[in-house]
Design a protein around this motif. Structure first.
Motif, short mmCIF file in Angstrom:
data_model
loop_
_atom_site.label_atom_id
_atom_site.label_comp_id
_atom_site.label_asym_id
_atom_site.label_seq_id
_atom_site.Cartn_x
_atom_site.Cartn_y
_atom_site.Cartn_z
N ASP A 116 -38.06 -24.26 -14.47
CA ASP A 116 -39.42 -24.54 -14.90
C ASP A 116 -40.43 -23.70 -14.11
O ASP A 116 -40.07 -22.90 -13.25
CB ASP A 116 -39.73 -26.04 -14.81
N GLU A 117 -41.70 -23.90 -14.39
CA GLU A 117 -42.75 -23.08 -13.80
C GLU A 117 -42.91 -23.33 -12.30
O GLU A 117 -43.51 -22.52 -11.60
CB GLU A 117 -44.08 -23.33 -14.51
N THR A 118 -42.35 -24.43 -11.79
CA THR A 118 -42.43 -24.70 -10.34
C THR A 118 -41.22 -24.16 -9.59
O THR A 118 -41.13 -24.32 -8.37
CB THR A 118 -42.55 -26.21 -10.09
N CYS A 176 -33.71 -27.08 -14.24
CA CYS A 176 -33.82 -28.23 -15.14
C CYS A 176 -32.60 -28.31 -16.05
O CYS A 176 -32.09 -27.30 -16.52
CB CYS A 176 -35.08 -28.11 -16.00
N SER A 184 -32.28 -24.45 -17.46
CA SER A 184 -33.44 -23.56 -17.37
C SER A 184 -34.12 -23.73 -16.02
O SER A 184 -33.75 -24.59 -15.22
CB SER A 184 -34.43 -23.87 -18.50
N ASN A 200 -34.70 -29.78 -19.78
CA ASN A 200 -36.13 -29.70 -19.49
C ASN A 200 -36.60 -30.70 -18.43
O ASN A 200 -37.81 -30.93 -18.29
CB ASN A 200 -36.97 -29.88 -20.77
N ARG A 201 -35.69 -31.25 -17.66
CA ARG A 201 -36.04 -32.16 -16.58
C ARG A 201 -35.35 -31.71 -15.30
O ARG A 201 -34.17 -31.31 -15.35
CB ARG A 201 -35.64 -33.59 -16.92
#
Length: 585
Positions: free
Chosen positions: A290-292, A296, A288, A299-300
């Motif tokens: 992330d918002e930045t 990821c 995925s 999720n990391r």
């Protein structure tokens, strides 16, 4: 030369227990005048004059022929005895890849036509099999030198040139028979969701006779879930929720460092009787953004260190000489510090993805390009890409799709509205088939706004300009490789940026012998290490989410690999690894 044998089960990630290989020696002939049908070849009663080792293309030595001349039509013939079958059993004749249009007859009956070089197909041939045990299968393959059809890195001129290589024609992946009951799973999808600790997908039954399905999930040999449910006719959607196994460090997630896998059995029933059983496996993982704007894994943030892998071998072209050869390539790449590969311009042999998920290796799946934009090209690409994605979406290692590369086949993408619309359509088509992976719509440059990744191909000699371009520069105004990074009218919208091709450093001794690289030859190993380190250090200074070095192996005239064309190391793997991983910067 002695024939190479490919005798392993050909589709390791969806295995049925009863099967038989049809690889090995087949009768073979060229049909340049396209008169084979008139001569009665489809009947199977007429012998062919040559011999070929399947699944290797006639152009390469592993086939036993090694003729690089252009022959647009080729025929294959083989006799076989099917295994004894119980009442209600069905026999499936399976092909992992034939280039380009394949027609198949069994005992004179036409079983299937398939168009497209890079996707598997099969036919139920039960009703065509002889009861006395002797059967004949005939295959005709038509492979024109046509730039309109998806070719990948196969030359369409009749000879190798630039970065395009000697073609492959005909059967180039394994052929086998496998057996099931009166219904079977024609296709399936299995998509993990770590956020809900579940996986879901769809089961397609070939004949829609089954009335129940069951999924049995195991981890490390221990059954952890069994779910049985009624089917909805031909297509049945499902979701399986698993108990979270570790609330501390999520050790059951799949990563390149810890490639944890679950085994899954798919079972179909009809009136309480089992009619099909197939085995697969998968890893719980998520890719995925992330918002930045960072990519990821689970999720990391995860930095991708990729190698460009053409998937060619000296003796066998695009066909791996063995399953173990694919495993060895992954191990060598990991030894040099790479955590993944961009498999370039082909859907690889299934064992590549099998070992990638087992060993922990990210992979990118790419559509082989065509090179002449028109309505026929659009039809050919979209049709074959759908087949490829439906296969690749079940491979845990695949984290990104590349439907177009460097505007190949869409050379006017920069300004042409039709070609931009086609690129956008490929993004949305890909996402509609599998929204769980990222999409790099046109990898390299002229990125449309409909893309999850902004990709850059930059074969700069050194990194001296990287800061000016990729730290302080305006991405919309960049021209890496003399091509605009974003298509006109399409602006950078904060997507992750990856340098998906760079380097291509050739050694000068190889370049002097007629080979070439994207960068001029290094005179010594030490010079190579210095230049490679300069580029890698410059990349780590930029805000990239990863990189992809060109390339894993030398291929024919292209000699900028970290491995030789025989897939042996040119350099010290430990030194390359230290540079790749950014140590001692």
């Amino acid at each position: 030369m002695e024939h190479i044998q490919r005798s392993e089960y050909p589709r390791p990630q969806f295995r049925r227990e009863k099967w038989q290989t049809l690889n090995g020696e087949w009768e073979f002939c060229f049909d340049d005048d396209n008169v084979g049908a008139k001569k009665g070849y489809p009947s199977g009663r007429r012998a062919l004059e040559k011999r070929i080792a399947v699944p290797f293309s006639y152009q390469y030595p592993a086939s036993g022929i090694g003729d690089t001349a252009y022959h647009p039509v080729v025929w294959y013939r083989r006799t076989f005895s099917a295994q004894p079958m119980k009442k209600g059993e069905r026999a499936l004749l399976c092909f992992n890849g034939c280039d380009y249009v394949a027609d198949v007859w069994v005992n004179g009956f036409h079983a299937v036509t398939h168009t497209g070089a890079y996707a598997p197909f099969f036919a139920d041939v039960t009703d065509y099999l002889s009861r006395n045990g002797k059967n004949v299968v005939v295959v005709r393959c038509y492979d024109p030198l046509d730039a309109t059809i998806p070719r990948g890195k196969q030359s369409w001129t009749g000879g190798r040139f630039g970065c395009w290589y000697i073609p492959n024609t005909g059967i180039w992946q394994s052929v086998w028979l496998e057996y099931c009951g009166e219904d079977c799973i024609r296709s399936y999808s299995l998509i993990p969701d770590i956020d809900t600790c579940s996986f879901s997908g769809e089961i397609e039954a070939l004949y829609a006779l089954a009335d129940e399905a069951e999924l049995i999930v195991s981890r490390k040999g221990k059954e952890i879930k069994r779910q049985r449910f009624s089917t909805d006719g031909k297509y049945t959607r499902y979701t399986v929720r698993l108990m979270e196994e570790d609330f501390v460090d999520e050790s059951h997630f799949w990563t390149p460092e810890h490639p944890e896998l679950y085994d899954v059995d798919f079972v179909l029933y009809r009136k309480g009787k089992q009619v099909d059983l197939a085995h697969t496996r998968f890893g719980m993982r998520k890719i995925s953004v992330d918002e930045t704007g960072k990519i990821c894994l689970n999720n990391r943030p995860y930095y991708q260190r990729l190698i460009l892998d053409q998937g060619y071998w000296e003796e066998s072209g695009i066909t791996p000489p063995s399953a173990s050869a694919l495993r060895e390539d992954i191990l060598l790449a990991k030894a040099m510090g790479f955590n993944g590969a961009r498999k370039h311009q082909k859907l690889e042999d299934p064992y590549f993805y099998y070992y990638a998920e087992e060993l922990g290796f990210l992979t990118w799946c790419e559509m082989p390009s065509a090179y002449n934009f028109n309505a026929d090209e659009i039809a050919a690409i979209t049709a074959q890409w759908q087949e490829i994605v439906r296969v690749a979406r079940n491979f845990t290692s695949v984290v990104c799709y590349v439907p177009l590369n460097e505007s190949w086949g869409v050379r006017k993408l920069l300004l042409d509205a039709e070609q931009q619309d086609f690129a956008r359509s490929m993004y949305y088509l890909t996402s509609s088939l599998d929204e769980s992976r990222l999409v790099s719509t046109n990898d390299g440059w002229e990125n449309p706004e409909a893309t999850d990744i902004v990709s850059v191909h930059d074969y700069a000699y050194d990194s001296s300009e990287f800061g000016k371009k990729y730290i302080d520069g305006d991405l919309d105004a960049l021209y890496p490789g003399y091509r605009k990074l974003t298509a006109c009218g399409c602006n950078y919208a904060g997507q992750p940026v990856i340098l998906t091709e760079f380097g291509g450093i050739a050694m000068s001794d190889a370049a002097k012998n007629g080979g070439w690289g994207y960068n001029s030859g290094a005179e010594s190993e030490e010079e190579f290490y210095e230049r490679y380190k300069n580029l890698i250090d410059g990349i780590y200074e930029c805000n990239f989410c990863g990189f992809c070095y060109t390339q894993l192996t030398d291929v024919q005239q292209e000699v900028n690999g970290l491995l030789r064309a025989d897939h042996t190391c040119k350099f010290d793997a430990d030194r390359v690894r230290a540079i790749t991983e950014g140590k001692n910067r």
